[in-house]
Design a protein around this motif. Structure first.
Motif, PDB file in Angstrom:
ATOM      1  N   ALA A 259      -4.116   2.105   0.829  1.00 36.26           N
ATOM      2  CA  ALA A 259      -4.349   1.123  -0.229  1.00 36.26           C
ATOM      3  C   ALA A 259      -3.255   0.075  -0.163  1.00 36.26           C
ATOM      4  O   ALA A 259      -2.225   0.264   0.492  1.00 36.26           O
ATOM      5  N   TRP A 260      -3.483  -1.021  -0.867  1.00 38.84           N
ATOM      6  CA  TRP A 260      -2.491  -2.096  -0.954  1.00 38.84           C
ATOM      7  C   TRP A 260      -2.001  -2.207  -2.386  1.00 38.84           C
ATOM      8  O   TRP A 260      -2.791  -2.080  -3.328  1.00 38.84           O
ATOM      9  N   ILE A 261      -0.701  -2.437  -2.520  1.00 38.50           N
ATOM     10  CA  ILE A 261      -0.127  -2.722  -3.826  1.00 38.50           C
ATOM     11  C   ILE A 261       0.726  -3.984  -3.708  1.00 38.50           C
ATOM     12  O   ILE A 261       1.208  -4.325  -2.630  1.00 38.50           O
ATOM     13  N   GLU A 262       0.840  -4.672  -4.827  1.00 34.27           N
ATOM     14  CA  GLU A 262       1.798  -5.777  -4.917  1.00 34.27           C
ATOM     15  C   GLU A 262       2.969  -5.240  -5.724  1.00 34.27           C
ATOM     16  O   GLU A 262       2.780  -4.674  -6.802  1.00 34.27           O
ATOM     17  N   LEU A 263       4.157  -5.394  -5.174  1.00 31.17           N
ATOM     18  CA  LEU A 263       5.361  -4.889  -5.814  1.00 31.17           C
ATOM     19  C   LEU A 263       6.352  -6.040  -5.932  1.00 31.17           C
ATOM     20  O   LEU A 263       6.637  -6.719  -4.939  1.00 31.17           O
ATOM     21  N   ILE A 264       6.836  -6.288  -7.152  1.00 32.52           N
ATOM     22  CA  ILE A 264       7.806  -7.353  -7.389  1.00 32.52           C
ATOM     23  C   ILE A 264       9.084  -6.708  -7.900  1.00 32.52           C
ATOM     24  O   ILE A 264       9.069  -6.028  -8.935  1.00 32.52           O
TER      25      ILE A 264
END
Length: 178
Positions: free
Chosen positions: A129-134
């Protein structure tokens, strides 16, 4: 006036201009601009936005965690992160070098990125899966350690944005002035 360069660092490239004798590619393989230095680093296995400047004060403001410049990463992980895993990233987790600051984390659709060379290993029996992490920190291999800590090792890591500067329109191995 300070010069700021946005570079899309390919996988396998060291975030430095000189080689340590290993024969691995460095920034000098892509950028021939005298007097500039990276403002921060990306490990060899990571891709994406690297800022370079000829201004030491600007370099410090970009790289120093005290300035809390948000860095956005697109992260392909092994497995399917559930709400508990994302919540742990959002509240902060404790790594061997101490607790992380809270991050912004969400599942995203697979981004429209360039193919990685070499490609990510594909395992039919293990979903990804893909996640956006800031994050606003920049510890050594922090994003990789954070995703592994919540049970989802990183397969591909692309830094997309630092502050208000992004990779938008910059192909791998290419750069432009900000």
């Amino acid at each position: 006036m300070a010069r700021l360069i946005l570079f899309n660092k390919p996988h396998g490239v060291l975030s430095q201009f000189s080689d340590d004798g290993s024969g691995r590619p460095t920034l000098s393989s892509y950028i021939d601009v005298p007097g500039i230095y990276p403002a921060g680093r990306l490990d060899r296995d990571s891709e994406g936005l690297l800022l370079l400047t000829d201004d030491g004060k600007l370099q410090a403001r970009i790289a120093d965690p005290r300035y809390k410049k948000p860095k956005t990463y697109l992260v392909q992980v092994e497995g399917l992160p559930d709400d508990a895993a994302l919540s742990a990233l959002r509240t902060g987790i404790t790594l061997k070098d101490g607790p992380t600051l809270p991050a912004q984390a969400c599942r995203i659709a697979p981004p429209d990125l360039w193919p990685r060379v070499p490609p990510i290993r594909y395992r039919k029996s293990v979903p990804d899966a893909w996640i956006e992490l800031i994050i606003t920190e920049g510890r050594n291999r922090q994003v990789r350690r954070m995703t592994a800590h919540v049970g989802h090792p990183t397969l591909r890591l692309v830094r997309w944005r630092i502050g208000d500067r992004s990779l938008d329109g910059i192909a791998p191995g290419c750069w432009r002035d900000a």
